[in-house]
Design a protein around this motif. Structure first.
Motif, PDB file in Angstrom:
ATOM      1  N   LYS A 126       0.978  -1.138   0.209  1.00 33.47           N
ATOM      2  CA  LYS A 126      -0.048  -0.078   0.019  1.00 33.47           C
ATOM      3  C   LYS A 126       0.955   1.177  -0.001  1.00 33.47           C
ATOM      4  N   GLU A 149      -3.881  12.636   6.946  1.00 34.03           N
ATOM      5  CA  GLU A 149      -2.601  13.197   5.874  1.00 34.03           C
ATOM      6  C   GLU A 149      -1.607  12.813   6.793  1.00 34.03           C
ATOM      7  N   SER A 184      -3.205   7.007   3.199  1.00 38.16           N
ATOM      8  CA  SER A 184      -3.728   8.354   3.582  1.00 38.16           C
ATOM      9  C   SER A 184      -5.345   8.246   3.313  1.00 38.16           C
ATOM     10  N   GLY A 185      -5.627   7.802   2.005  1.00 38.92           N
ATOM     11  CA  GLY A 185      -7.121   7.672   1.635  1.00 38.92           C
ATOM     12  C   GLY A 185      -7.959   6.702   2.396  1.00 38.92           C
ATOM     13  N   PHE A 186      -7.366   5.845   2.692  1.00 37.88           N
ATOM     14  CA  PHE A 186      -7.962   4.483   3.518  1.00 37.88           C
ATOM     15  C   PHE A 186      -8.324   5.080   4.784  1.00 37.88           C
ATOM     16  N   GLU A 239     -10.085   0.618  10.561  1.00 33.59           N
ATOM     17  CA  GLU A 239      -9.246   0.836   9.677  1.00 33.59           C
ATOM     18  C   GLU A 239      -7.646   0.471   9.973  1.00 33.59           C
ATOM     19  N   SER A 285      -0.202   7.266  -0.317  1.00 30.14           N
ATOM     20  CA  SER A 285      -1.146   8.041  -0.581  1.00 30.14           C
ATOM     21  C   SER A 285      -2.509   7.179  -0.468  1.00 30.14           C
ATOM     22  N   GLU A 286      -2.298   5.639  -0.532  1.00 29.34           N
ATOM     23  CA  GLU A 286      -3.503   4.745  -0.592  1.00 29.34           C
ATOM     24  C   GLU A 286      -3.843   4.535   1.025  1.00 29.34           C
ATOM     25  N   GLY A 346      -8.033   8.282   6.002  1.00 29.76           N
ATOM     26  CA  GLY A 346      -8.721   9.799   6.036  1.00 29.76           C
ATOM     27  C   GLY A 346      -7.785  10.876   6.723  1.00 29.76           C
TER      28      GLY A 346
END
Length: 147
Positions: free
Chosen positions: A24, A36, A30-32, A91, A27-28, A34
């Motif tokens: 991963k 930064e 971070s997206g997962f 998560e 950026s993946e 939520g």
């Protein structure tokens, strides 16, 4: 909890959540989550621009208290991280199940070559639920005149 922001035996401290993943990207992650990161490193990217052989073997995602918490009490730094990640418990468990290596590293620099950090029982519960270990890197002041 009663923090001791002055913590006389500590010169400086911070807490850094570290997530290492083979598959991963930062950026993946971070997206997962939520969230930064405060910094990150792509797998294969240079860790040190002055050393072309210093390529990162895994994706690295870091989230730290250093810039946002002004305290010499490690507990305040840990709480800052816990408060931001605990709502993402599901998560974090999924990331760990997918093979991510997750831990919190705390720096603790002694101001007088004695003493040490404290972790509060109220912090142990959420960290245990998240399955995230905490470890400390100790730095000592070798200025013998003031020690």
């Amino acid at each position: 909890m009663d923090y001791d922001d002055e913590y006389p035996t500590c010169a400086k401290t911070d807490a850094l959540l570290r997530i290492f993943s083979d598959d991963k990207s930062p950026s993946e992650i971070s997206g997962f989550l939520g969230i930064e990161p405060t910094s990150s490193q792509e797998k294969g990217g240079l860790r040190n621009p002055n050393n072309p052989k210093s390529k990162s073997k895994v994706n690295c995602w870091y989230f730290g208290s250093k810039a946002d918490v002004q305290s010499n009490d490690s507990r305040r730094h840990l709480d800052w991280v816990i408060e931001r990640i605990y709502p993402k418990k599901k998560e974090f468990i999924e990331l760990k199940q997918a093979g991510a290596d997750i831990s919190i590293c705390c720096i603790w620099e002694s101001s007088s070559n004695h003493g040490g950090p404290t972790i509060d029982p109220t912090q142990m519960g959420p960290l245990s639920e998240l399955g995230i270990p905490v470890w400390w890197e100790f730095w000592y002041n070798y200025d013998t005149e003031n020690s």
